[in-house]
Write an enzyme that holds these catalytic residues in place. Structure first.
Site, PDB file in Angstrom:
ATOM      1  N   LYS A  24     -22.485 -12.607 -50.032  1.00 22.57           N
ATOM      2  CA  LYS A  24     -23.683 -13.336 -49.603  1.00 22.57           C
ATOM      3  C   LYS A  24     -23.412 -14.828 -49.504  1.00 22.57           C
ATOM      4  O   LYS A  24     -22.536 -15.369 -50.190  1.00 22.57           O
ATOM      5  CB  LYS A  24     -24.863 -13.083 -50.552  1.00 22.57           C
ATOM      6  CG  LYS A  24     -24.662 -13.501 -52.021  1.00 22.57           C
ATOM      7  CD  LYS A  24     -25.031 -14.939 -52.356  1.00 22.57           C
ATOM      8  CE  LYS A  24     -24.864 -15.265 -53.831  1.00 22.57           C
ATOM      9  NZ  LYS A  24     -24.835 -16.695 -54.150  1.00 22.57           N
ATOM     10  N   GLY A  53     -19.199 -18.121 -55.811  1.00 23.10           N
ATOM     11  CA  GLY A  53     -20.570 -18.391 -55.365  1.00 23.10           C
ATOM     12  C   GLY A  53     -21.003 -17.491 -54.222  1.00 23.10           C
ATOM     13  O   GLY A  53     -21.968 -17.775 -53.524  1.00 23.10           O
ATOM     14  N   ALA A 108     -21.261 -13.987 -54.803  1.00 21.39           N
ATOM     15  CA  ALA A 108     -21.736 -12.761 -55.460  1.00 21.39           C
ATOM     16  C   ALA A 108     -20.727 -11.623 -55.439  1.00 21.39           C
ATOM     17  O   ALA A 108     -21.109 -10.447 -55.365  1.00 21.39           O
ATOM     18  CB  ALA A 108     -23.075 -12.298 -54.869  1.00 21.39           C
ATOM     19  N   GLY A 109     -19.446 -11.954 -55.540  1.00 22.94           N
ATOM     20  CA  GLY A 109     -18.415 -10.914 -55.494  1.00 22.94           C
ATOM     21  C   GLY A 109     -18.563  -9.865 -56.588  1.00 22.94           C
ATOM     22  O   GLY A 109     -18.497  -8.658 -56.313  1.00 22.94           O
ATOM     23  N   GLY A 110     -18.772 -10.298 -57.817  1.00 24.64           N
ATOM     24  CA  GLY A 110     -18.923  -9.354 -58.932  1.00 24.64           C
ATOM     25  C   GLY A 110     -20.168  -8.501 -58.766  1.00 24.64           C
ATOM     26  O   GLY A 110     -20.146  -7.285 -59.013  1.00 24.64           O
ATOM     27  N   SER A 111     -21.245  -9.117 -58.318  1.00 20.44           N
ATOM     28  CA  SER A 111     -22.501  -8.390 -58.092  1.00 20.44           C
ATOM     29  C   SER A 111     -22.331  -7.397 -56.952  1.00 20.44           C
ATOM     30  O   SER A 111     -22.873  -6.288 -56.998  1.00 20.44           O
ATOM     31  CB  SER A 111     -23.621  -9.377 -57.738  1.00 20.44           C
ATOM     32  OG  SER A 111     -23.787 -10.318 -58.767  1.00 20.44           O
ATOM     33  N   ALA A 112     -21.595  -7.796 -55.922  1.00 22.02           N
ATOM     34  CA  ALA A 112     -21.363  -6.919 -54.779  1.00 22.02           C
ATOM     35  C   ALA A 112     -20.637  -5.654 -55.226  1.00 22.02           C
ATOM     36  O   ALA A 112     -21.016  -4.535 -54.852  1.00 22.02           O
ATOM     37  CB  ALA A 112     -20.541  -7.653 -53.717  1.00 22.02           C
ATOM     38  N   ASP A 121     -28.187 -11.060 -58.599  1.00 22.41           N
ATOM     39  CA  ASP A 121     -27.762 -10.944 -57.195  1.00 22.41           C
ATOM     40  C   ASP A 121     -27.473  -9.505 -56.766  1.00 22.41           C
ATOM     41  O   ASP A 121     -27.239  -9.250 -55.580  1.00 22.41           O
ATOM     42  CB  ASP A 121     -26.478 -11.759 -56.955  1.00 22.41           C
ATOM     43  CG  ASP A 121     -26.735 -13.255 -56.974  1.00 22.41           C
ATOM     44  OD1 ASP A 121     -27.896 -13.677 -56.790  1.00 22.41           O
ATOM     45  OD2 ASP A 121     -25.754 -14.009 -57.169  1.00 22.41           O
TER      46      ASP A 121
HETATM   47  O1  C5P Z   1     -27.783 -12.483 -63.311  1.00 22.39           O
HETATM   48  P1  C5P Z   1     -26.366 -12.924 -63.422  1.00 22.39           P
HETATM   49  O2  C5P Z   1     -25.671 -12.357 -64.630  1.00 22.39           O
HETATM   50  O3  C5P Z   1     -25.569 -12.769 -62.182  1.00 22.39           O
HETATM   51  O4  C5P Z   1     -26.447 -14.507 -63.675  1.00 22.39           O
HETATM   52  C1  C5P Z   1     -25.343 -15.234 -64.122  1.00 22.39           C
HETATM   53  C2  C5P Z   1     -25.807 -16.497 -64.816  1.00 22.39           C
HETATM   54  O5  C5P Z   1     -26.393 -17.386 -63.858  1.00 22.39           O
HETATM   55  C3  C5P Z   1     -26.866 -16.305 -65.857  1.00 22.39           C
HETATM   56  O6  C5P Z   1     -26.295 -16.008 -67.105  1.00 22.39           O
HETATM   57  C4  C5P Z   1     -27.549 -17.664 -65.881  1.00 22.39           C
HETATM   58  O7  C5P Z   1     -26.778 -18.588 -66.622  1.00 22.39           O
HETATM   59  C5  C5P Z   1     -27.466 -18.091 -64.438  1.00 22.39           C
HETATM   60  N1  C5P Z   1     -28.703 -17.781 -63.682  1.00 22.39           N
HETATM   61  C6  C5P Z   1     -29.851 -18.531 -63.928  1.00 22.39           C
HETATM   62  N2  C5P Z   1     -30.988 -18.258 -63.229  1.00 22.39           N
HETATM   63  C7  C5P Z   1     -31.010 -17.280 -62.282  1.00 22.39           C
HETATM   64  C8  C5P Z   1     -29.861 -16.514 -62.008  1.00 22.39           C
HETATM   65  C9  C5P Z   1     -28.717 -16.788 -62.736  1.00 22.39           C
HETATM   66  O8  C5P Z   1     -29.842 -19.441 -64.771  1.00 22.39           O
HETATM   67  N3  C5P Z   1     -32.155 -17.046 -61.626  1.00 22.39           N
END
Ligand code: C5P
Length: 297
Positions: free
Chosen positions: A8, A100, A102-106, A138
């Site tokens: 993304k 940045g 979203a590779g891991g999320s993908a 993500d």
């Molecule tokens: O949800 P995910 O684990 O991908 O998010 C990674 C980190 O990004 C979270 O631990 C947080 O520090 C930050 N984050 C945030 N607010 C969001 C999404 C992510 O602070 N809406």
């Protein structure tokens, strides 16, 4: 079985205050691009879960239970009570690690779909979205793809109308950035953020398919934080602009820089110029929007 999942870019990213869990309230516009990771899966004996990576950044990724892809597989087995669950997963990476995009999320989104097919879980789209949301903010968008407005943590999604195809040049950085670290830097720089609003200009430009207007309306509240942590990115952004990009932005929490080009030919020209800059590790060209996770074979 092969499952394909897109990276993304955030065309807009407005960041507000944190909630009680430390997550920030976001309003964002995601677009899925044709930079794909491919997940290859096969069945293994019950209880055997294997994960390996090839390609872009493979050496830096954990393959144990801490990896989001592994957690996605275990979450599917648990949620659908798959007694004899076992899976071998090989992920061919093209999406930059800690980039940045979203590779891991993908990869986690791809695993949810693959397990559903392989184990015959019969999960509905709503089931998958619920599991996705629990894995990360993500992950739901990676399932869905296209172009979408994200609210809440970025995981409350609404597809949005766009016209045309957008040509992107992606400049990969020599080192990654940790998303939590970038959000922490944002908190330091902007101690009292305003509530994030809707990016009306961008939405209108996307609806009209006006590439120049989309380029002018790209915004990212995390950009300054990313530039503070990697000052060289400012030069990368400037270089893409002077090479003719109609818009240039840090993607999400960075450090990948995304440049919007007027056409596929223009994208090639911008990519060639960026590739000459020593501050850029690699350059990719991609287009969007593309669908979310897809079973290829
Ligand atoms: O949800 P995910 O684990 O991908 O998010 C990674 C980190 O990004 C979270 O631990 C947080 O520090 C930050 N984050 C945030 N607010 C969001 C999404 C992510 O602070 N809406």
């Amino acid at each position: 079985m092969r499952v394909r999942v897109p990276a993304k870019v955030n065309l807009a990213l407005a960041v507000g205050a944190t909630d009680t869990d430390g997550y920030h309230e976001l309003v964002t516009v995601f677009q899925a691009t044709s930079l794909f990771d491919d997940l290859y899966v096969s069945l293994t004996p019950p209880g055997e879960f294997h994960l390996s990576f090839r390609g872009e950044g493979a050496a830096f990724l954990p393959t144990d239970g801490t990896n989001l892809a592994m957690r996605a597989a275990r979450a599917m087995a648990k949620r659908f009570d798959v007694e004899d669950a076992g899976i071998d997963m090989t992920i061919r990476k093209r999406i930059p690690v800690a980039g940045g995009m979203a590779g891991g999320s993908a990869d986690a989104a791809a695993v949810l779909v693959a397990c559903n097919e392989l184990w015959g879980c019969g999960a509905s789209e709503a089931d998958l979205l619920e599991l996705a949301r629990a894995l990360g903010a993500d992950v739901p968008f990676c399932l869905m793809g296209g172009t979408a407005l994200g609210a809440g943590r970025g995981d409350e999604l609404m597809p949005i109308l766009t016209r045309g195809t957008y040509h992107w040049v992606l400049a990969l950085s020599h080192s990654g950035l940790s998303t939590p670290a970038v959000f922490r830097e944002f908190d330091r720089l902007v101690p009292e953020p305003a509530p994030p609003g809707n990016p009306e200009q961008l939405l209108s430009a996307l609806a009209h398919g006006d590439v120049a207007a989309v380029g002018a309306a790209l915004t990212n509240d995390l950009q300054e934080a990313a530039l503070t942590l990697q000052p060289l990115l400012a030069a990368t952004l400037e270089l893409g602009r002077s090479a003719g990009a109609v818009g240039s932005i840090v993607s999400g929490s960075g450090p990948t820089c995304a440049f919007l080009a007027e056409s596929a030919e223009a994208a090639t020209g911008i990519a060639e110029e960026l590739a000459l800059f020593s501050g850029v590790r690699a350059v990719r060209v991609a287009h969007g929007p593309v669908p979310g996770v897809q079973v290829v074979t």
